[in-house]
Design a protein around this motif. Structure first.
Motif, mmCIF file in Angstrom:
data_model
loop_
_atom_site.group_PDB
_atom_site.id
_atom_site.type_symbol
_atom_site.label_atom_id
_atom_site.label_comp_id
_atom_site.label_asym_id
_atom_site.label_seq_id
_atom_site.Cartn_x
_atom_site.Cartn_y
_atom_site.Cartn_z
ATOM 1 N N HIS A 8 24.742 -0.531 -18.565
ATOM 2 C CA HIS A 8 23.890 -0.630 -17.386
ATOM 3 C C HIS A 8 24.266 -1.767 -16.455
ATOM 4 O O HIS A 8 23.687 -1.909 -15.402
ATOM 5 C CB HIS A 8 22.423 -0.809 -17.809
ATOM 6 C CG HIS A 8 21.833 0.447 -18.343
ATOM 7 N ND1 HIS A 8 21.144 0.496 -19.524
ATOM 8 C CD2 HIS A 8 21.858 1.716 -17.871
ATOM 9 C CE1 HIS A 8 20.761 1.747 -19.760
ATOM 10 N NE2 HIS A 8 21.184 2.507 -18.771
ATOM 11 N N SER A 9 25.187 -2.613 -16.886
ATOM 12 C CA SER A 9 25.494 -3.755 -16.031
ATOM 13 C C SER A 9 26.548 -3.361 -15.003
ATOM 14 O O SER A 9 27.390 -2.490 -15.239
ATOM 15 C CB SER A 9 25.979 -4.933 -16.868
ATOM 16 O OG SER A 9 27.334 -4.772 -17.188
ATOM 17 N N SER A 20 23.956 -7.201 -11.793
ATOM 18 C CA SER A 20 22.977 -7.275 -12.877
ATOM 19 C C SER A 20 23.219 -8.552 -13.673
ATOM 20 O O SER A 20 24.259 -9.206 -13.529
ATOM 21 C CB SER A 20 23.039 -6.036 -13.766
ATOM 22 O OG SER A 20 24.343 -5.827 -14.230
ATOM 23 N N ASP A 55 19.230 -9.584 -8.240
ATOM 24 C CA ASP A 55 19.546 -9.126 -9.594
ATOM 25 C C ASP A 55 18.922 -7.745 -9.812
ATOM 26 O O ASP A 55 17.694 -7.606 -9.830
ATOM 27 C CB ASP A 55 19.002 -10.144 -10.614
ATOM 28 C CG ASP A 55 19.506 -9.851 -12.028
ATOM 29 O OD1 ASP A 55 19.884 -8.686 -12.300
ATOM 30 O OD2 ASP A 55 19.513 -10.782 -12.847
ATOM 31 N N MET A 56 19.773 -6.723 -9.976
ATOM 32 C CA MET A 56 19.270 -5.353 -10.165
ATOM 33 C C MET A 56 18.373 -5.237 -11.393
ATOM 34 O O MET A 56 17.497 -4.361 -11.451
ATOM 35 C CB MET A 56 20.443 -4.364 -10.299
ATOM 36 C CG MET A 56 21.321 -4.215 -9.072
ATOM 37 S SD MET A 56 20.413 -3.698 -7.593
ATOM 38 C CE MET A 56 20.495 -5.227 -6.632
ATOM 39 N N ASP A 57 18.578 -6.122 -12.380
ATOM 40 C CA ASP A 57 17.765 -6.033 -13.594
ATOM 41 C C ASP A 57 16.279 -6.269 -13.306
ATOM 42 O O ASP A 57 15.413 -5.770 -14.032
ATOM 43 C CB ASP A 57 18.229 -7.056 -14.635
ATOM 44 C CG ASP A 57 19.611 -6.709 -15.181
ATOM 45 O OD1 ASP A 57 20.108 -5.604 -14.860
ATOM 46 O OD2 ASP A 57 20.184 -7.532 -15.905
ATOM 47 N N ASP A 114 13.949 -3.305 -13.086
ATOM 48 C CA ASP A 114 13.450 -2.603 -14.285
ATOM 49 C C ASP A 114 11.930 -2.684 -14.383
ATOM 50 O O ASP A 114 11.290 -1.783 -14.921
ATOM 51 C CB ASP A 114 14.050 -3.232 -15.563
ATOM 52 C CG ASP A 114 15.524 -2.888 -15.720
ATOM 53 O OD1 ASP A 114 15.983 -1.933 -15.062
ATOM 54 O OD2 ASP A 114 16.204 -3.582 -16.501
ATOM 55 N N ARG A 145 16.671 4.862 -11.293
ATOM 56 C CA ARG A 145 17.056 3.444 -11.410
ATOM 57 C C ARG A 145 18.446 3.249 -11.999
ATOM 58 O O ARG A 145 18.682 2.316 -12.765
ATOM 59 C CB ARG A 145 16.026 2.661 -12.234
ATOM 60 C CG ARG A 145 14.628 2.859 -11.697
ATOM 61 C CD ARG A 145 13.618 1.945 -12.338
ATOM 62 N NE ARG A 145 12.277 2.418 -11.958
ATOM 63 C CZ ARG A 145 11.239 1.635 -11.734
ATOM 64 N NH1 ARG A 145 11.357 0.335 -11.863
ATOM 65 N NH2 ARG A 145 10.085 2.124 -11.379
ATOM 66 N N ASP A 146 19.342 4.135 -11.688
ATOM 67 C CA ASP A 146 20.744 3.943 -12.058
ATOM 68 C C ASP A 146 21.251 2.689 -11.336
ATOM 69 O O ASP A 146 21.222 2.623 -10.100
ATOM 70 C CB ASP A 146 21.551 5.175 -11.632
ATOM 71 C CG ASP A 146 23.031 5.014 -11.912
ATOM 72 O OD1 ASP A 146 23.514 5.589 -12.890
ATOM 73 O OD2 ASP A 146 23.688 4.294 -11.117
ATOM 74 N N LYS A 147 21.708 1.693 -12.125
ATOM 75 C CA LYS A 147 21.991 0.389 -11.503
ATOM 76 C C LYS A 147 23.192 0.411 -10.589
ATOM 77 O O LYS A 147 23.259 -0.326 -9.596
ATOM 78 C CB LYS A 147 22.126 -0.689 -12.565
ATOM 79 C CG LYS A 147 20.741 -1.061 -13.038
ATOM 80 C CD LYS A 147 20.660 -2.135 -14.044
ATOM 81 C CE LYS A 147 19.209 -2.174 -14.507
ATOM 82 N NZ LYS A 147 19.046 -2.988 -15.708
ATOM 83 N N SER A 148 24.123 1.238 -10.908
ATOM 84 C CA SER A 148 25.296 1.349 -10.054
ATOM 85 C C SER A 148 24.906 1.955 -8.698
ATOM 86 O O SER A 148 25.334 1.471 -7.635
ATOM 87 C CB SER A 148 26.348 2.191 -10.776
ATOM 88 O OG SER A 148 27.319 2.605 -9.885
ATOM 89 N N ALA A 177 22.842 -0.693 -6.844
ATOM 90 C CA ALA A 177 23.667 -1.782 -6.308
ATOM 91 C C ALA A 177 24.420 -1.313 -5.061
ATOM 92 O O ALA A 177 24.543 -2.065 -4.085
ATOM 93 C CB ALA A 177 24.637 -2.287 -7.373
#
Lengths: 373, 373
Positions: free
Chosen positions: B11-12, B33, B180-182, B185, B224-227, B230
């Protein structure tokens, strides 16, 4: 109103223009007599549908109608907000009155604010202009000597907070400053004298010859000779413009303009705003800062004697109120110039040159004990 | 706290740097992330004795301690002010709480403010930084999608007034933005969706291909796909940076960023702040502004259908609350974009290009009647 307008020719002085170069924030200071009635001084102001004059209960009866008529030819609507007079009203409440007025009239972001009054009105109006819709233009029309020589130049705007003077504010430049010497005719003597404190300041920090000139012309200044006043305002503005032009946001050099102000602000805050005038506190503060310069070994004892003599001759206080050394130190620790807890002072290093120095509490206590009643 | 830290590697996403070029006010936006725990992202911040974290009651329990520990190695004192959550608290009272805290601690003018939260915290903290001692540095740590794509970029800071949103404020740039995308969450679904409104906005006003990309990747964004998040944040920030870089103080081009906001602000103010989220109001406002673009003959009817479809699929409201046409017009007349009483709107002139147009009240009324419940 035209019958009240023209000053006798012998008292009028030709308009002087002092340009302030700050790139896209550049503006002119106009200094002279009969400027309130001189159409040329008011040309090419920012265009807008509306203007708002901010003034106070003392100045408005004297000049508001003349300014309103002067602006009526350029702005479709000219409103005014009249605030109570005095440093103790330089607060959130007064600021809100300006902002509320603008919002109640749905004033757009080209609306031009005019500050008609002394430094308090100028600082508050400038700050309101800085934050209303994130910035509208404003013009300073200073009617006190203090505002003409100091607070209308340099873009510092602010309000006070119970914990400290000018703690909330912004750097925001006016579109123009129009300083009419005729408005000083109505200035109470105590305020004229307070303004002289800031004039005197420019000598020791930047121009030894100007200090000589002030000593020679002090009686003419106190007698409100317009030619002497105009020169004092012009030279003060020039020096301030030179300093501000090099350091608009007070990262270094500009701090020298605060000579006498660290002690002065402590006096004002300690007594409660409005007890002493700002200029009175600065005058007395310069005596203390001169003594500190001597005690730090930077200047000979004669410098303190000379400064105290001039300040006293001007009619300014040279003895500080007895607030207690601890209270003075506490008040000076919240000064904006401090970094990491150390109290820093503007000191004179040579006639016409100032610098910043930290000083140990014990030495500051000696200075306070020597000059407190 | 380290147990709560590391996101699964899958996920990062690698940190992306978006430089914002504004001469001496230039700064970087860092997007990625695990940034809250990545020491490199926090290097070379402004030096000072003290830092103050401003956050709200919702975000502080989630991230305050991690940020405090991150800053403890760089600042001798790290304080915090925790404000109530919500747009209705973006007011003088909250601003005063920040300022009062700084003054109570005698914070000097190098003190760095950190805004930990959404757009409301960012706007208020930035404005407090702009006016405390006429300006101290601040860093944005946006924890909502809305703040990451929009309100932490561009230097607009403000508080609301009962008569209008963001009416009191300043243009003031942060020293850095760390997104920070995290932190997304923990964002409630409704707020994620509200943030997507500002992402969607960047398509029609500036980048037709990005509008295609959003339509294709909407499900990934909602999951919420982090890529995907971002990329959406990066492209939004790049577009905004490009616009702001050309027009920092919103004299012209920058106004296009307000697509959907004229109607949106009226909805927010008319319902009372906090009823609809800002992004929800903007989403619905874009439907109305798209219709206005069609009715002005600038865009074909299919454009309205496409925009309404995407906004609805994102989960945003597409029907405006029934405030009454007169009330809408009254609310929109105090918009900062207006000049001399005429209501002006951001409209789409071609896919990827926006402009400003005045519109007659009758046409605006037609738009309102077509989309109000």
């Amino acid at each position: 109103m035209s019958s009240a307008v023209a000053a006798p020719a012998s008292h009028s002085v030709p308009a002087i223009r002092v340009p302030i170069a700050l790139e896209e924030r550049s503006y002119d200071i106009l200094i002279g007599s009969t400027l309130l009635d001189d159409a040329a001084s008011w040309q090419d102001l920012p265009r807008a549908a509306a203007a708002l004059i901010v003034s106070n209960e003392t100045v408005a009866p004297l000049y508001l109608e003349r300014l309103r008529q002067r602006l009526a030819s350029q702005y479709a609507r000219v409103d005014s907000v009249i605030l109570p007079d005095g440093e103790q009203h330089k607060d959130w409440d007064s600021l809100n009155r300006i902002v509320d007025h603008l919002l109640a009239r749905a004033a757009d972001r080209k609306t031009v604010l005019f500050a008609l009054g002394g430094g308090v009105i100028g600082d508050m109006t400038g700050f309101a202009a800085a934050i209303y819709m994130r910035g509208v233009p404003f013009v300073q029309v200073p009617t006190t000597l203090l505002a003409q020589v100091d607070s209308s130049v340099g873009g510092k705007t602010a309000i006070n907070h119970p914990r400290g003077k000018n703690m909330i504010g912004a750097f925001y430049q006016p579109a123009r400053v129009i300083a009419d010497m005729d408005t000083l005719d109505t200035l109470p003597p105590r305020e004229l004298v307070a303004g002289l404190a800031e004039v005197i300041k420019y000598g020791p920090i930047a121009d030894a010859a100007f200090l000589d000139w002030i000593e020679t012309n002090l009686d003419a200044l106190l007698a409100r000779d317009k030619s002497a006043l105009a020169h004092a305002v012009k030279r003060s503005c020039e020096i301030k413009a030179w300093v501000v032009g090099q350091d608009e946001r007070e990262t270094g050099l500009r701090a020298i303009l605060n000579f006498g102000h660290t002690f002065g602000h402590a006096i004002e805050t300690g007594l409660g705003y409005g007890e002493w005038l700002h200029g009175e506190a600065v005058g007395c503060g310069m005596v203390l800062a001169s003594d500190l310069s001597v005690r730090l070994g930077l200047m000979p004892p004669e410098f303190l004697t000379r400064m105290r003599g001039l300040i006293q001759r001007a009619g300014l206080p040279v003895r500080a109120p007895r607030l207690g050394v601890e209270r003075y130190l506490e008040l000076m620790r919240v000064d904006k110039k401090n970094e990491g807890g150390e109290i820093r002072f503007v000191v004179i290093e040579a006639l016409g040159r100032a610098g910043m120095r930290g000083a140990p509490d014990t030495l500051v206590a000696e200075v306070l004990n020597a000059h407190c009643d």
